[in-house]
Write a protein that holds these residues in place. Structure first.
Motif, PDB file in Angstrom:
ATOM      1  N   GLU A  17       1.069  -1.276   0.061  1.00 60.40           N
ATOM      2  CA  GLU A  17      -0.208  -0.440  -0.141  1.00 60.40           C
ATOM      3  C   GLU A  17       1.080   1.237   0.154  1.00 60.40           C
ATOM      4  O   GLU A  17       2.146   1.416   0.393  1.00 60.40           O
ATOM      5  N   SER A  86     -12.213   9.602  -1.606  1.00 64.41           N
ATOM      6  CA  SER A  86     -10.633   9.369  -0.550  1.00 64.41           C
ATOM      7  C   SER A  86     -10.451  10.866  -0.090  1.00 64.41           C
ATOM      8  O   SER A  86     -10.166   9.957   1.619  1.00 64.41           O
ATOM      9  N   SER A  90      -9.636  10.892   3.925  1.00 66.15           N
ATOM     10  CA  SER A  90      -8.800  11.046   4.305  1.00 66.15           C
ATOM     11  C   SER A  90      -8.659  12.058   5.233  1.00 66.15           C
ATOM     12  O   SER A  90      -7.725  11.757   6.718  1.00 66.15           O
ATOM     13  N   ILE A  98      -3.492   4.066   1.432  1.00 66.81           N
ATOM     14  CA  ILE A  98      -3.997   3.383  -0.781  1.00 66.81           C
ATOM     15  C   ILE A  98      -3.243   1.888  -0.708  1.00 66.81           C
ATOM     16  O   ILE A  98      -2.442   2.014  -0.776  1.00 66.81           O
ATOM     17  N   CYS A 103      -4.279   2.572  -5.822  1.00 66.69           N
ATOM     18  CA  CYS A 103      -4.111   3.466  -6.123  1.00 66.69           C
ATOM     19  C   CYS A 103      -3.795   3.763  -7.917  1.00 66.69           C
ATOM     20  O   CYS A 103      -3.895   4.243  -7.489  1.00 66.69           O
ATOM     21  N   GLN A 106      -7.267   4.302  -9.157  1.00 63.63           N
ATOM     22  CA  GLN A 106      -7.529   5.527  -9.565  1.00 63.63           C
ATOM     23  C   GLN A 106      -6.402   6.410 -10.152  1.00 63.63           C
ATOM     24  O   GLN A 106      -7.564   7.502 -10.546  1.00 63.63           O
TER      25      GLN A 106
END
Length: 321
Positions: A17, A86, A90, A98, A103, A106
């Motif tokens: 991540e 998102s 956060s 993420i 990731c 996105q």
């Protein structure tokens, strides 16, 4: 600071991540940004849903111009929804991580939809060019079939151009570190974090952006240039003032959007990771998206009139119940 796993066979850690540092480094500033971003996202949704709704139900707005604006509004909703929810989560929870699949998804959607936005802006400028500079030929040129082909071409070209480099980036090995100084997954930052040579992908991405950004800007600038020349020939000063007012607002948004995009992605030192890059990204990905529905559509006289007519119809319907 984020999770990594150790692969004994390869004798290195593998990132599972990423950590996004976000927009702020203090809790007080995060709360302020959360409120601002939440309001901005609400206005983006409200403005664009209003544009889509009114252009669908109003008979007077069934023209190519509003067909493009309706598709542009839908594109803006999907584009901003790839990262604003998102980012809000956060800021609210202080959870900055993420996952790798999240990731890369996105990143793919952000670049594909962002590219599609540029193509749509160029198409809308061409539509206005034909409407103002060649009004007699406008219904023939901008027929429903051609408009649909233009919209489908924008979507297809965007994914065809941006899909290869983003997929190639997703296949790179990441061995740590896993921290990005940004509020969404950015390709240039991901390439810096990879533990292998990324020169080919960087060059490919740069070439694609060189084609897309200046290319669509030239189309938009030439179209508006021809429109301005045509406006100057309008004998009525009131007509010139009215048309200039509309075009000037469009041009301000276009200038802000393109100037920040070009400086962010195709400047000589484009490695990214500075705080200034986040500010530039915030300008073109949030502020201009918030202004677009109000400048392109909701301040338009025909749209305002259609709103009034439909509100009166709705009120009349309620009285009959």
């Amino acid at each position: 600071m984020g999770s990594v796993s150790f692969d004994a066979s390869m004798n290195h850690t593998t990132v599972v991540e990423f950590v996004l540092l976000g927009l702020a480094n203090s809790r007080h500033l995060e709360i302020t940004l959360f409120l601002f971003l939440a309001i901005a996202y609400f206005l983006i949704l409200l403005g664009n849903i209003s544009v889509i709704s009114i252009t669908l139900v109003s008979n007077s707005l069934q023209t190519p111009m509003y067909y493009f604006l309706r598709n542009f509004a839908l594109l803006e909703i999907t584009f901003t929804s790839t990262f604003i929810p998102s980012t809000l989560y956060s800021l609210m929870t202080e959870r900055r991580t993420i996952s790798l699949p999240g990731c890369f998804l996105q990143m793919l959607l952000f670049y594909c939809l962002g590219t599609c936005t540029l193509f749509h802006m160029a198409v809308m400028s061409l539509d206005r060019f034909v409407a103002i500079c060649h009004p007699l030929h406008y219904p023939v040129i901008m027929n429903s079939r051609f408009c649909l082909q233009l919209i489908l071409s924008c979507w297809a070209l965007s994914f065809l151009l941006m899909f290869p480099p983003t997929i190639m980036t997703a296949q790179l090995p990441f061995c740590g570190p896993n921290v990005m100084n940004h509020f969404y997954c950015d390709t240039s930052l991901l390439l810096q974090l990879s533990c292998t040579d990324t020169g080919f992908i960087e060059e490919l991405m740069f070439i694609i952006l060189i084609i897309i950004l200046p290319g669509t800007l030239i189309v938009t600038a030439v179209s508006y240039g021809c429109i301005i020349v045509t406006i100057l020939r309008i004998p009525s000063s009131a007509g010139r003032k009215k048309t200039f007012s509309t075009c000037s607002a469009h041009l301000i948004v276009v200038m802000v959007f393109y100037s920040t995009c070009i400086y962010r992605y195709i400047r000589p030192e484009q490695r990214g990771g500075q705080d200034s890059d986040k500010i530039l990204s915030f300008f073109f990905s949030v502020l201009t998206q918030m202004l677009n529905p109000y400048i392109y559509s909701l301040r338009n006289r025909q749209v305002k009139q259609a709103f009034k007519e439909n509100i009166l119809k709705f009120c009349g319907f309620l009285r009959q119940l």
